[in-house]
Design a protein around this motif. Structure first.
Motif, short mmCIF file in Angstrom:
data_model
loop_
_atom_site.label_atom_id
_atom_site.label_comp_id
_atom_site.label_asym_id
_atom_site.label_seq_id
_atom_site.Cartn_x
_atom_site.Cartn_y
_atom_site.Cartn_z
N THR A 42 21.24 29.69 19.18
CA THR A 42 21.83 30.67 19.24
C THR A 42 23.23 30.73 19.92
O THR A 42 23.38 29.98 20.66
CB THR A 42 21.11 31.92 19.54
OG1 THR A 42 21.16 31.96 20.88
CG2 THR A 42 19.52 31.91 18.90
N SER A 43 24.25 31.62 19.40
CA SER A 43 25.23 31.70 20.07
C SER A 43 25.48 33.14 20.91
O SER A 43 26.45 33.47 21.32
CB SER A 43 26.69 31.73 19.03
OG SER A 43 26.41 33.07 18.19
N GLY A 44 24.14 33.74 21.18
CA GLY A 44 24.08 35.07 22.15
C GLY A 44 22.79 35.16 22.73
O GLY A 44 21.83 34.41 22.07
N THR A 45 22.67 35.30 23.91
CA THR A 45 21.63 35.26 24.69
C THR A 45 20.24 36.37 24.25
O THR A 45 19.39 35.98 24.37
CB THR A 45 21.85 35.63 25.92
OG1 THR A 45 22.51 37.14 26.07
CG2 THR A 45 22.71 34.68 26.79
N ASN A 46 20.88 37.32 23.39
CA ASN A 46 19.71 38.16 22.89
C ASN A 46 19.42 37.96 21.31
O ASN A 46 18.89 38.92 20.76
CB ASN A 46 20.12 39.59 23.16
CG ASN A 46 20.04 39.99 24.54
OD1 ASN A 46 19.14 39.51 25.25
ND2 ASN A 46 21.07 40.84 25.19
N LYS A 47 20.17 37.01 20.87
CA LYS A 47 19.97 36.67 19.40
C LYS A 47 18.32 36.35 18.91
O LYS A 47 18.05 36.89 17.73
CB LYS A 47 20.98 35.63 19.11
CG LYS A 47 21.05 35.42 17.22
CD LYS A 47 21.68 36.90 16.61
CE LYS A 47 21.71 36.65 15.38
NZ LYS A 47 22.48 37.89 14.72
N SER A 48 17.65 35.92 19.65
CA SER A 48 16.33 35.55 19.29
C SER A 48 15.26 36.25 20.20
O SER A 48 14.12 35.84 20.17
CB SER A 48 16.12 33.94 19.49
OG SER A 48 16.23 33.63 20.95
N ILE A 49 15.49 37.65 20.75
CA ILE A 49 14.43 38.10 21.12
C ILE A 49 13.21 38.40 20.29
O ILE A 49 13.46 38.81 19.05
CB ILE A 49 15.21 39.42 21.90
CG1 ILE A 49 15.33 40.47 20.77
CG2 ILE A 49 16.37 39.11 22.70
CD1 ILE A 49 16.04 41.94 21.35
N LEU A 50 12.18 38.76 20.80
CA LEU A 50 10.83 38.89 20.35
C LEU A 50 10.71 37.93 19.24
O LEU A 50 9.93 38.21 18.28
CB LEU A 50 10.93 40.44 19.66
CG LEU A 50 11.14 41.49 20.64
CD1 LEU A 50 11.54 42.87 19.72
CD2 LEU A 50 9.99 41.71 21.67
N ASP A 60 10.00 40.76 29.60
CA ASP A 60 10.02 42.17 29.72
C ASP A 60 11.25 42.55 29.24
O ASP A 60 11.15 43.85 28.88
CB ASP A 60 9.71 42.23 31.28
CG ASP A 60 8.28 41.83 31.68
OD1 ASP A 60 7.39 41.93 30.91
OD2 ASP A 60 8.11 41.86 32.97
N GLU A 61 12.24 41.94 29.62
CA GLU A 61 13.82 42.47 29.07
C GLU A 61 13.87 42.50 27.59
O GLU A 61 14.23 43.51 27.24
CB GLU A 61 14.82 41.68 29.75
CG GLU A 61 14.58 40.25 29.33
CD GLU A 61 13.98 39.34 30.17
OE1 GLU A 61 14.42 38.19 30.44
OE2 GLU A 61 13.08 39.70 30.87
N ASP A 62 13.20 41.76 26.91
CA ASP A 62 13.14 41.84 25.33
C ASP A 62 12.40 43.00 24.89
O ASP A 62 12.74 43.92 24.25
CB ASP A 62 12.43 40.62 24.76
CG ASP A 62 13.28 39.21 25.02
OD1 ASP A 62 14.51 39.48 25.62
OD2 ASP A 62 12.83 38.47 24.52
N ILE A 63 11.05 43.44 25.38
CA ILE A 63 10.25 44.57 25.22
C ILE A 63 11.11 45.79 25.62
O ILE A 63 11.05 46.62 24.76
CB ILE A 63 9.13 44.58 26.07
CG1 ILE A 63 8.47 43.27 25.45
CG2 ILE A 63 8.29 45.72 25.60
CD1 ILE A 63 7.05 43.00 26.41
N ALA A 64 11.86 45.75 26.86
CA ALA A 64 12.71 47.01 27.04
C ALA A 64 13.76 47.41 26.19
O ALA A 64 13.97 48.37 25.69
CB ALA A 64 13.36 46.69 28.48
N ILE A 65 14.36 46.21 25.43
CA ILE A 65 15.42 46.41 24.47
C ILE A 65 14.74 47.23 23.26
O ILE A 65 15.22 48.31 22.73
CB ILE A 65 16.07 45.31 24.08
CG1 ILE A 65 16.82 44.87 25.22
CG2 ILE A 65 17.03 45.37 22.84
CD1 ILE A 65 17.48 43.29 24.89
N LEU A 66 13.64 46.72 22.92
CA LEU A 66 13.09 47.20 21.73
C LEU A 66 12.80 48.51 21.72
O LEU A 66 12.71 49.52 21.04
CB LEU A 66 11.57 46.36 21.48
CG LEU A 66 10.80 47.03 20.25
CD1 LEU A 66 11.43 47.08 18.93
CD2 LEU A 66 9.59 46.11 20.10
N LYS A 67 11.93 49.24 23.13
CA LYS A 67 11.35 50.17 23.63
C LYS A 67 12.72 51.34 23.47
O LYS A 67 12.61 52.51 23.27
CB LYS A 67 10.70 50.34 24.59
CG LYS A 67 9.40 49.80 24.33
CD LYS A 67 8.46 49.78 25.78
CE LYS A 67 6.96 49.50 25.63
NZ LYS A 67 6.42 50.38 24.48
N GLY A 68 13.60 50.84 23.88
CA GLY A 68 14.86 51.54 23.77
C GLY A 68 15.38 51.98 22.53
O GLY A 68 15.81 53.33 22.34
#
Length: 271
Positions: A141-149, A157-165
């Motif tokens: 990926t070219s972004g640190t959050n591109k492949s979350i979940l 935990d930080e990926d789950i926090a993004i989804l819950k937000g």
């Protein structure tokens, strides 16, 4: 003002059926989206008559499409100064209930299912499976959050926090729409916005619906025995899709997957 047709016929009340999962239209099962129902809604609200009837039968689906259809109904109702009567059949849950609250009054069957005012996201995790079969997952990926979940990577935990937000934002929008439309009719039950669902009878006591009734009976009681109930068809797929249930061989897999997801949503409410 009630508009009468020629002769002894009564007023006309257009009726639009909002049936199916929301945002999941396939050749195997019709779905609901603003693009699919927009023309039918405009035809209904521009038909001369005292009100517009909507029949809702949906277990939910896309929150964005639920919100867009809801907003279009309210905009048209205000533009044309029309009363909106909603009739729930089997279920108006989650996004389906979002559609239902577009009505000025909501009628249900005693056995209807309403509510599920919440947001859900579900997937699977396959990290141990890959280890067992000796497969290496490679993601660039070219972004640190591109492949979350990613279901093939361990949860973070930080990926789950993004989804819950994101879920919290959607839930707030849903709750705000319900409160704006149902207002003082809502009870103070603490479970009202927890995602729980209820029968039609209990939904009335909670203020989620107004009364027991079906379109045939209520419209005749409200506008007279000679009322003309004019069904406005929602856009249908092409003749080829209706006959084959798909958009060519390339779309067959996607149609089956979407149909399976839709069936799962209906099954959540025992349907």
């Amino acid at each position: 003002m009630i508009h009468f047709l020629r002769g002894s016929r009564g007023p006309t009340v257009p009726l639009v059926r909002l049936v199916g999962t929301i945002g999941m239209a396939t050749g195997l099962r019709p779905g609901l989206s603003l693009s699919a129902v927009g023309t039918a809604l405009r035809r209904a609200f521009t038909t001369k008559g005292p009100a517009v009837a909507l029949v809702v039968n949906s277990p939910g689906g896309s929150p964005a499409q639920s919100s867009l259809i809801f907003k279009r109904v309210r905009a048209l109702a205000e533009e044309h100064d029309k009363e909106v009567l909603v009739f729930v059949e089997d279920v108006a849950a989650s996004g389906g209930y979002w559609l239902a609250v577009a009505g000025d009054e909501v009628f249900v069957d005693a056995t209807s299912i309403l509510g599920s005012i919440g947001v859900i996201s579900a997937s699977f995790g396959f990290t141990e499976l890959l280890d067992k079969i000796g497969v290496e997952r490679r993601v660039y990926t070219s972004g640190t959050n591109k492949s979350i979940l990613d279901p093939f990577k361990p949860e973070k935990d930080e990926d789950i926090a993004i989804l819950k937000g994101v879920q919290a934002d959607i839930h707030t929008a849903f709750v705000d729409a319900v409160k704006a439309r149902r207002g003082p009719r809502l009870s103070d039950d603490p479970d009202l916005f927890t995602g729980r669902f209820w029968s039609g009878t209990n939904a009335i006591s909670l203020g989620l619906a107004d009364a027991i009734g079906d379109s045939h009976t209520v419209l005749r009681e409200r506008f007279g025995e000679k009322v003309v109930i004019k069904a406005i068809p929602v856009g249908r797929p092409s003749l080829l899709r209706r006959r084959l249930g798909l958009a060519g061989a390339a779309g067959l897999g996607e149609d089956f997957i979407a149909a399976a997801r839709a069936d799962q949503m209906w099954a959540r409410y025992g349907l």
